[in-house]
Design a protein around this motif. Structure first.
Motif, PDB file in Angstrom:
ATOM      1  N   GLY A  93      34.903  51.195  52.097  1.00 20.47           N
ATOM      2  CA  GLY A  93      35.007  50.745  50.712  1.00 20.47           C
ATOM      3  C   GLY A  93      36.356  51.064  50.109  1.00 20.47           C
ATOM      4  O   GLY A  93      36.683  50.587  49.037  1.00 20.47           O
ATOM      5  N   ASN A  94      37.142  51.892  50.783  1.00 19.31           N
ATOM      6  CA  ASN A  94      38.474  52.159  50.294  1.00 19.31           C
ATOM      7  C   ASN A  94      39.490  51.437  51.166  1.00 19.31           C
ATOM      8  O   ASN A  94      40.293  50.637  50.700  1.00 19.31           O
ATOM      9  N   LYS A  95      39.416  51.728  52.464  1.00 14.35           N
ATOM     10  CA  LYS A  95      40.331  51.077  53.395  1.00 14.35           C
ATOM     11  C   LYS A  95      39.653  49.968  54.185  1.00 14.35           C
ATOM     12  O   LYS A  95      40.263  48.988  54.562  1.00 14.35           O
ATOM     13  N   ILE A  96      38.369  50.183  54.486  1.00 11.36           N
ATOM     14  CA  ILE A  96      37.629  49.147  55.200  1.00 11.36           C
ATOM     15  C   ILE A  96      36.468  48.740  54.311  1.00 11.36           C
ATOM     16  O   ILE A  96      35.695  49.583  53.877  1.00 11.36           O
ATOM     17  N   SER A  97      36.343  47.454  54.015  1.00 12.98           N
ATOM     18  CA  SER A  97      35.121  47.085  53.307  1.00 12.98           C
ATOM     19  C   SER A  97      34.459  45.914  54.009  1.00 12.98           C
ATOM     20  O   SER A  97      35.078  45.197  54.782  1.00 12.98           O
ATOM     21  N   VAL A 113      27.473  41.894  36.919  1.00 16.27           N
ATOM     22  CA  VAL A 113      28.439  41.807  38.016  1.00 16.27           C
ATOM     23  C   VAL A 113      29.660  42.669  37.705  1.00 16.27           C
ATOM     24  O   VAL A 113      30.246  43.287  38.587  1.00 16.27           O
ATOM     25  N   GLY A 114      30.010  42.760  36.423  1.00 12.01           N
ATOM     26  CA  GLY A 114      31.147  43.594  36.014  1.00 12.01           C
ATOM     27  C   GLY A 114      30.916  45.052  36.386  1.00 12.01           C
ATOM     28  O   GLY A 114      31.781  45.708  36.959  1.00 12.01           O
ATOM     29  N   GLU A 115      29.723  45.557  36.057  1.00 14.86           N
ATOM     30  CA  GLU A 115      29.400  46.949  36.392  1.00 14.86           C
ATOM     31  C   GLU A 115      29.486  47.178  37.898  1.00 14.86           C
ATOM     32  O   GLU A 115      29.935  48.225  38.352  1.00 14.86           O
ATOM     33  N   GLN A 116      29.033  46.178  38.657  1.00 16.53           N
ATOM     34  CA  GLN A 116      29.019  46.352  40.110  1.00 16.53           C
ATOM     35  C   GLN A 116      30.427  46.408  40.693  1.00 16.53           C
ATOM     36  O   GLN A 116      30.694  47.176  41.608  1.00 16.53           O
ATOM     37  N   ILE A 117      31.317  45.597  40.141  1.00 15.76           N
ATOM     38  CA  ILE A 117      32.701  45.652  40.634  1.00 15.76           C
ATOM     39  C   ILE A 117      33.354  46.954  40.158  1.00 15.76           C
ATOM     40  O   ILE A 117      34.001  47.668  40.926  1.00 15.76           O
ATOM     41  N   ALA A 118      33.111  47.287  38.892  1.00 18.18           N
ATOM     42  CA  ALA A 118      33.723  48.487  38.310  1.00 18.18           C
ATOM     43  C   ALA A 118      33.289  49.743  39.062  1.00 18.18           C
ATOM     44  O   ALA A 118      34.069  50.681  39.247  1.00 18.18           O
ATOM     45  N   GLU A 119      32.046  49.755  39.495  1.00 13.67           N
ATOM     46  CA  GLU A 119      31.525  50.910  40.235  1.00 13.67           C
ATOM     47  C   GLU A 119      32.372  51.193  41.478  1.00 13.67           C
ATOM     48  O   GLU A 119      32.729  52.336  41.770  1.00 13.67           O
ATOM     49  N   VAL A 120      32.690  50.112  42.209  1.00 16.00           N
ATOM     50  CA  VAL A 120      33.514  50.260  43.413  1.00 16.00           C
ATOM     51  C   VAL A 120      34.906  50.768  43.044  1.00 16.00           C
ATOM     52  O   VAL A 120      35.458  51.657  43.675  1.00 16.00           O
ATOM     53  N   VAL A 121      35.448  50.183  41.981  1.00 16.81           N
ATOM     54  CA  VAL A 121      36.791  50.573  41.547  1.00 16.81           C
ATOM     55  C   VAL A 121      36.822  52.066  41.205  1.00 16.81           C
ATOM     56  O   VAL A 121      37.688  52.809  41.656  1.00 16.81           O
ATOM     57  N   LYS A 122      35.821  52.514  40.433  1.00 16.40           N
ATOM     58  CA  LYS A 122      35.780  53.911  39.990  1.00 16.40           C
ATOM     59  C   LYS A 122      35.626  54.875  41.156  1.00 16.40           C
ATOM     60  O   LYS A 122      36.186  55.960  41.175  1.00 16.40           O
ATOM     61  N   HIS A 124      36.773  54.673  44.043  1.00 15.46           N
ATOM     62  CA  HIS A 124      37.907  54.797  44.937  1.00 15.46           C
ATOM     63  C   HIS A 124      39.251  54.926  44.252  1.00 15.46           C
ATOM     64  O   HIS A 124      40.258  55.138  44.895  1.00 15.46           O
ATOM     65  N   GLN A 125      39.277  54.763  42.949  1.00 19.73           N
ATOM     66  CA  GLN A 125      40.548  54.906  42.258  1.00 19.73           C
ATOM     67  C   GLN A 125      40.358  55.749  41.020  1.00 19.73           C
ATOM     68  O   GLN A 125      39.283  55.753  40.430  1.00 19.73           O
ATOM     69  N   LYS A 126      41.424  56.455  40.638  1.00 15.50           N
ATOM     70  CA  LYS A 126      41.298  57.330  39.464  1.00 15.50           C
ATOM     71  C   LYS A 126      41.527  56.520  38.204  1.00 15.50           C
ATOM     72  O   LYS A 126      42.623  56.443  37.674  1.00 15.50           O
ATOM     73  N   VAL A 127      40.466  55.880  37.744  1.00 14.40           N
ATOM     74  CA  VAL A 127      40.570  55.109  36.501  1.00 14.40           C
ATOM     75  C   VAL A 127      39.373  55.445  35.617  1.00 14.40           C
ATOM     76  O   VAL A 127      38.333  55.873  36.112  1.00 14.40           O
ATOM     77  N   ASN A 128      39.532  55.251  34.302  1.00 14.22           N
ATOM     78  CA  ASN A 128      38.374  55.477  33.429  1.00 14.22           C
ATOM     79  C   ASN A 128      37.546  54.203  33.311  1.00 14.22           C
ATOM     80  O   ASN A 128      37.914  53.151  33.848  1.00 14.22           O
ATOM     81  N   ILE A 169      33.797  42.160  44.936  1.00 10.51           N
ATOM     82  CA  ILE A 169      33.441  43.574  45.116  1.00 10.51           C
ATOM     83  C   ILE A 169      34.124  44.128  46.368  1.00 10.51           C
ATOM     84  O   ILE A 169      34.708  45.210  46.348  1.00 10.51           O
ATOM     85  N   ALA A 170      34.068  43.342  47.451  1.00 12.96           N
ATOM     86  CA  ALA A 170      34.646  43.814  48.711  1.00 12.96           C
ATOM     87  C   ALA A 170      36.156  44.006  48.594  1.00 12.96           C
ATOM     88  O   ALA A 170      36.737  44.855  49.255  1.00 12.96           O
ATOM     89  N   LEU A 171      36.786  43.203  47.744  1.00 11.88           N
ATOM     90  CA  LEU A 171      38.241  43.282  47.643  1.00 11.88           C
ATOM     91  C   LEU A 171      38.719  44.178  46.501  1.00 11.88           C
ATOM     92  O   LEU A 171      39.902  44.478  46.377  1.00 11.88           O
ATOM     93  N   ALA A 172      37.765  44.643  45.677  1.00 13.12           N
ATOM     94  CA  ALA A 172      38.124  45.397  44.471  1.00 13.12           C
ATOM     95  C   ALA A 172      38.924  46.654  44.791  1.00 13.12           C
ATOM     96  O   ALA A 172      39.758  47.091  44.015  1.00 13.12           O
ATOM     97  N   CYS A 173      38.664  47.252  45.958  1.00 13.83           N
ATOM     98  CA  CYS A 173      39.367  48.487  46.294  1.00 13.83           C
ATOM     99  C   CYS A 173      40.618  48.192  47.114  1.00 13.83           C
ATOM    100  O   CYS A 173      41.252  49.111  47.623  1.00 13.83           O
TER     101      CYS A 173
END
Ligand SMILES: Nc1ncnc2c1ncn2[C@@H]1O[C@H](COP(=O)(O)OP(=O)(O)OP(=O)(O)O)[C@@H](O)[C@H]1O
Ligand SMILES: Nc1ncnc2c1ncn2[C@@H]1O[C@H](COP(=O)(O)OP(=O)(O)OP(=O)(O)O)[C@@H](O)[C@H]1O
Ligand code: SF4
Ligand SMILES: [Mg+2]
Ligand SMILES: [Mg+2]
Lengths: 325, 323
Positions: A93-97, A113-122, A124-128, A169-173
Motif C-alpha cells: 500500500g506504500n510501495k506495492i499496491s 469514496v473520499g474517506e476510503q481514498i483518504a484512509e490510504v493516504v493517511k 502512508h503519508q504524514k498529512v492531516n 485508491i491503489a494509486l493514492a499512495c
C-alpha cells in the motif's frame, strides 16, 4: 532483459496449497523480473496461478492452506520473504499496491469514496485529515470523476466508475509497483477502454511499474511491455510483447492464439486446444501440457521441461526447445 | 431471395420499477433469414437478453409483433404456444445456474422430451438422449453424472444438447461461451457452427464479445439502451461502421495483435439510465457529433441500402458536436 535495474525479481518461486483433495502446485519454479516503469502481463486461463502469484508477491497467501515453499522475491534488491510483518505492512500500500480481482467487493459500502481514498493516504503519508481529503479529491479527478463526488458512496457510482475509484485508491499512495488482477474483466469494452487509457496515463505520469493480470491477450497487446504465459502453475513462455505476438514458441501459447477469433480475418473455424484443463491436484507428469499438446513427443510425459532461454530474453518451458544432446 | 424465419417489428418490453418505467427493449426491428446467424451485441444492460427472452415468449412483450414462419406468435393460444416452444429454444450463459443440480445428465437432456411426451418407450428415449450426447461431444459414460461433476465446457454441451432435443429450427444463444476459458470457448463455438450446418439451424447469437460475434454472425445488430442503432452484414459492420456508437465500440476492442495500430475513440461518461428515457437519441450525452436535433428527436432506424440500417440523424454526414 535489463538486469541491473530490476525493481522486482522473482526467483524459483513455488507456492502450494495443501487441501483435503491433495496438494495444489499453484505456482511452480517461477522466475520473472520487472524493471522500473515496465509493465508485465501475466496471462493464463482459470486456475493457472495468476492470483496466487500476485498474493505471493504481496505476502498475502492464506496460510493454511497456502505455503510459499521455495524461492525469493526481491523487491528493490531485498527479499520480501525475509521481512517482518511490520515491514511488510509498510511496503504494502506504500510501495506495492494491488487491485484485487473482484473490485466490487474491495470497496466498503458504508464509507464514502473520499474517506476510503483518504484512509490510504493517511496511512502512508504524514498529512492531516483535511489534506488527506484534498488529496482524495485530486485522485478522483485524476481517474476522471468530479472531485465534488468525494462524499458519495460506492453504490452511487456505475461499475466503471467504481473500478476507477478502486484504481484511485491503489494509486493514492503513489506506489512503485502496482499489481492489477483482472482490473477490467468485469467492464464493458468502451468502459474498459476508458480505464486502460487511464491506467496507461497514470503509469506514464508516475513511472509506476505494473503487473497486469488478465486472460485477454488483446489487453496485453494494448498495455504491456513483457508477457508471461502461465499454464497449470508454470510460466511456460516469457518474453517481450513483440516476440510473443510475432513468434510465439510454446505449443500452448500457439494454441491460445488459435482459440481466439481474429477480428481482422475471416476464418471458418477456430483451432482450439483439445482436451481440458488438468485437475489442479493431479497435474500430468512431465510437461503438464503434454496430454493436450499437438506436438507432444514420447519424452514429454516423463521429463519436466526446464526453463530455456532460446534467445536473449525469450524463455520457453518446452522439451521441443531443449537441446537433445 | 432468402427465406425469412423470424421477423420482429416494433418490439417493446417495459418493466415497471419503483423508480419508474424501465424501457429495457424499446421499439426493436430486425429479421433473421433461415440458416443464418444474427449477432446481437451491446453493453451490459442494453436489452440483449430481454430481447431474446421476449422473442421466445419467456417474457411477455409490452408491444410489437414477432413473426415466426409467417405468423405472429404473440397471437398464439396456449396449445399453439406449446407447439412453438419446440421450434424455438434457448442456450443460457451460465451453464451451472441453468441446470438442475439434482438431475443427472440424461435426465436433464431428456426433460424436454418427457414434458412434450415425444417418446412412448423409455428405450427410444434413452436412444435419443445418447444420440444427442454424441452430437454435442459428451462421452456416454457421463450419462449418469451430475452437473457439478463436470467442467463449464461440458455443462454448456449439456445445455446445447437439451436445446437440440426437440429438433428446433431456431435457437437463441444468450452469451453461450462468455463464462468459458478461451481454449474451451473455441471448442464450443466450433461445435455450434457444426450443428448449424448439420441441422440447418438459425441462431440469434447474443454476446458482448465483438470478436466472437464477428466470428459467428452473418449479420450483426448493435444495441444501445433498448434500441438497435446499427444493423448490417458483419463485414460492412466492421469495415464501415456508420453509427457513432458502433464506431466507438469497435475501436475499443482490444485486439490481440501488435501489428495493428488504431485510432481509439474514448467515450466520455457512462451509459444513462433506461428508466423513463427522454425523447431524442439515446446516445446523445456521449456522442462526439451531437447536434441540437439529436436532443429533441429520436432517430429512426433508416435503410441505407445494401441491407444496412442505421439510427442516426447525421449518418454519412457526421460533424464535430456544436452543443
Ligand atoms: N485458498 C486456496 N485453497 C486451495 N486452493 C487454492 C486456493 N486459492 C487458489 N487455489 C488453487 O490454486 C490454483 C491457482 O489459483 P489462482 O486463483 O491463482 O488462479 P488464477 O490464475 O488467478 O485463476 P482465475 O483466472 O480463475 O482467477 C487453482 O487450482 C486454485 O483452485
Ligand atoms: N425482470 C426485470 N425487472 C426489471 N428490470 C429488468 C428485468 N430484467 C431486466 N431488466 C432491466 O432491463 C435492462 C436490460 O436488461 P438485459 O438483461 O436485457 O440486458 P443485457 O443487454 O442482456 O445485459 P448483460 O450484457 O449484462 O447481460 C436492464 O436495465 C435491466 O436492469
Ligand atoms: S514439452 Fe512437449 S508436450 Fe509440452 S508443450 Fe512442449 S512439445 Fe508440447
Ligand atoms: Mg485469479
Ligand atoms: Mg444478458
Amino acid at each position: 532483459m535489463k538486469d541491473n535495474k530490476n525493481l522486482l525479481e522473482i526467483k524459483n518461486l513455488s507456492i502450494h496449497y495443501v487441501t483435503e483433495d491433495g496438494t495444489v502446485r499453484a505456482v511452480e519454479d517461477m522466475c520473472l523480473e520487472i524493471g522500473s516503469g515496465e509493465t508485465l502481463g501475466l496471462v493464463g486461463e482459470t486456475g493457472a496461478g495468476k492470483t496466487t502469484t500476485a498474493l505471493g508477491i504481496m505476502q498475502l497467501i492464506p496460510n493454511p492452506p497456502g505455503k510459499l515453499v521455495n524461492g525469493e522475491i526481491l523487491f528493490e534488491g531485498e527479499d520480501l520473504l525475509k521481512k517482518t510483518q511490520a515491514e511488510l505492512r509498510k511496503i504494502r500500500g506504500n510501495k506495492i499496491s494491488m487491485i484485487f480481482q473482484d473490485p466490487m467487493t474491495s470497496l466498503n459500502p458504508v464509507m464514502t469514496v473520499g474517506e476510503q481514498i483518504a484512509e490510504v493516504v493517511k496511512l502512508h503519508q504524514k498529512v492531516n485529515a483535511t489534506e488527506a481529503i484534498e488529496r482524495a479529491k485530486l485522485m478522483l479527478e485524476k481517474v476522471g470523476i468530479p472531485g465534488g463526488r468525494v462524499k458519495d458512496y460506492p453504490h452511487q457510482f456505475s461499475g466503471g466508475m467504481r473500478q476507477r475509484v478502486v484504481i484511485a485508491i491503489a494509486l493514492a499512495c503513489n506506489p512503485t509497483l502496482l499489481i492489477a488482477d483482472e482490473p477490467t474483466t468485469a467492464l464493458d469494452v468502451t468502459i474498459q477502454a476508458q480505464v486502460l487509457d487511464l491506467m496507461k496515463n497514470l503509469k506514464d505520469e508516475f513511472n509506476t511499474s505494473m503487473i497486469m493480470i488478465t486472460h485477454d491477450l488483446g489487453v496485453v497487446a494494448e498495455v504491456c511491455d513483457k508477457v508471461a504465459i502461465m499454464y497449470a502453475g508454470n510460466v511456460i513462455e516469457y518474453t517481450d510483447v513483440k516476440r510473443l505476438y510475432t513468434s510465439p514458441k510454446h505449443p500452448y501459447t500457439v494454441g491460445l492464439f488459435g482459440s481466439i477469433p481474429d477480428i481482422k480475418e475471416d476464418e471458418d473455424r477456430l483451432k482450439p486446444i483439445k482436451g481440458l484443463m488438468p485437475d489442479p491436484t493431479n497435474i500430468p507428469s512431465g510437461c503438464p501440457f503434454h496430454p493436450r499438446c499437438p506436438k507432444a513427443m514420447g519424452i514429454c510425459s516423463q521429463q519436466k521441461p526446464k526453463n530455456i532461454e532460446i534467445e536473449t530474453g525469450h524463455f520457453v518451458k518446452c522439451l521441443l526447445y531443449e537441446n537433445p544432446k | 431471395m432468402q427465406e425469412r424465419l423470424l421477423e420482429v417489428r416494433n418490439l417493446k418490453k417495459h418493466f415497471s420499477t419503483k423508480k419508474g418505467m424501465l424501457h429495457a427493449v424499446d421499439g426493436v426491428n430486425f429479421f433473421i433469414n433461415k440458416g443464418e446467424t444474427l449477432g446481437l451485441v451491446g453493453e451490459s444492460g442494453c436489452g440483449k437478453s430481454t430481447t431474446g427472452r421476449v422473442v421466445l415468449r419467456l417474457l411477455e412483450a409490452t408491444e410489437g409483433e414477432i413473426i415466426f414462419e409467417g405468423k405472429d406468435i404473440l397471437q398464439y393460444n396456449k396449445q399453439q404456444q406449446r407447439e412453438m416452444r419446440k421450434e424455438m429454444q434457448i442456450v443460457f450463459q451460465d451453464p451451472f445456474a441453468s441446470l438442475n443440480p439434482r438431475m443427472t445428465i440424461s435426465e436433464i437432456i431428456a426433460e424436454p422430451l418427457v414434458v412434450n411426451k415425444v417418446f412412448s418407450s423409455k428405450v427410444d428415449m434413452q436412444k435419443r438422449v445418447k444420440e444427442l450426447m454424441e452430437t454435442v461431444g459428451l462421452a456416454e459414460r457421463l450419462i449418469n453424472a451430475y452437473p457439478h461433476e463436470l467442467d463449464g465446457g461440458r455443462r454448456q454441451r449439456i445445455g446445447i444438447a437439451r436445446a437440440l432435443a426437440l429438433k428446433p429450427k431456431f435457437i437463441v444463444q444468450d452469451e453461450p461461451v462468455s463464462a468459458l476459458d478461451v481454449s474451451i470457448q473455441a471448442q464450443i463455438l466450433n461445435l455450434m457452427a457444426d450443428l448449424q450446418d448439420e441441422f440447418g439451424l438459425t441462431y440469434l447469437f447474443i454476446s458482448h464479445d465483438l470478436s466472437v460475434v464477428k466470428h459467428v454472425s452473418d449479420r450483426i445488430a448493435v444495441m444501445y439502451l433498448g434500441k438497435i442503432v446499427e444493423l448490417s452484414d458483419y463485414s460492412s459492420m466492421f469495415n464501415n461502421p456508420l453509427h457513432p456508437y458502433t464506431q466507438a465500440l469497435l475501436s475499443a476492442i482490444p485486439i490481440p495483435r501488435i501489428d495493428i495500430k488504431r485510432e481509439r475513440i474514448i467515450l466520455e461518461g457512462d451509459v444513462p439510465s433506461p428508466i423513463n428515457p427522454p425523447e431524442g437519441c439515446r446516445f446523445y450525452g456521449r456522442c462526439r457529433y451531437r447536434q441540437d436535433i439529436c436532443k429533441n428527436k429520436t432517430p429512426e432506424l433508416k435503410d441505407m441500402g445494401n441491407d444496412k440500417y442505421v439510427a442516426c440523424h447525421f449518418t454519412n454526414n457526421l460533424k464535430p458536436a456544436t452543443v
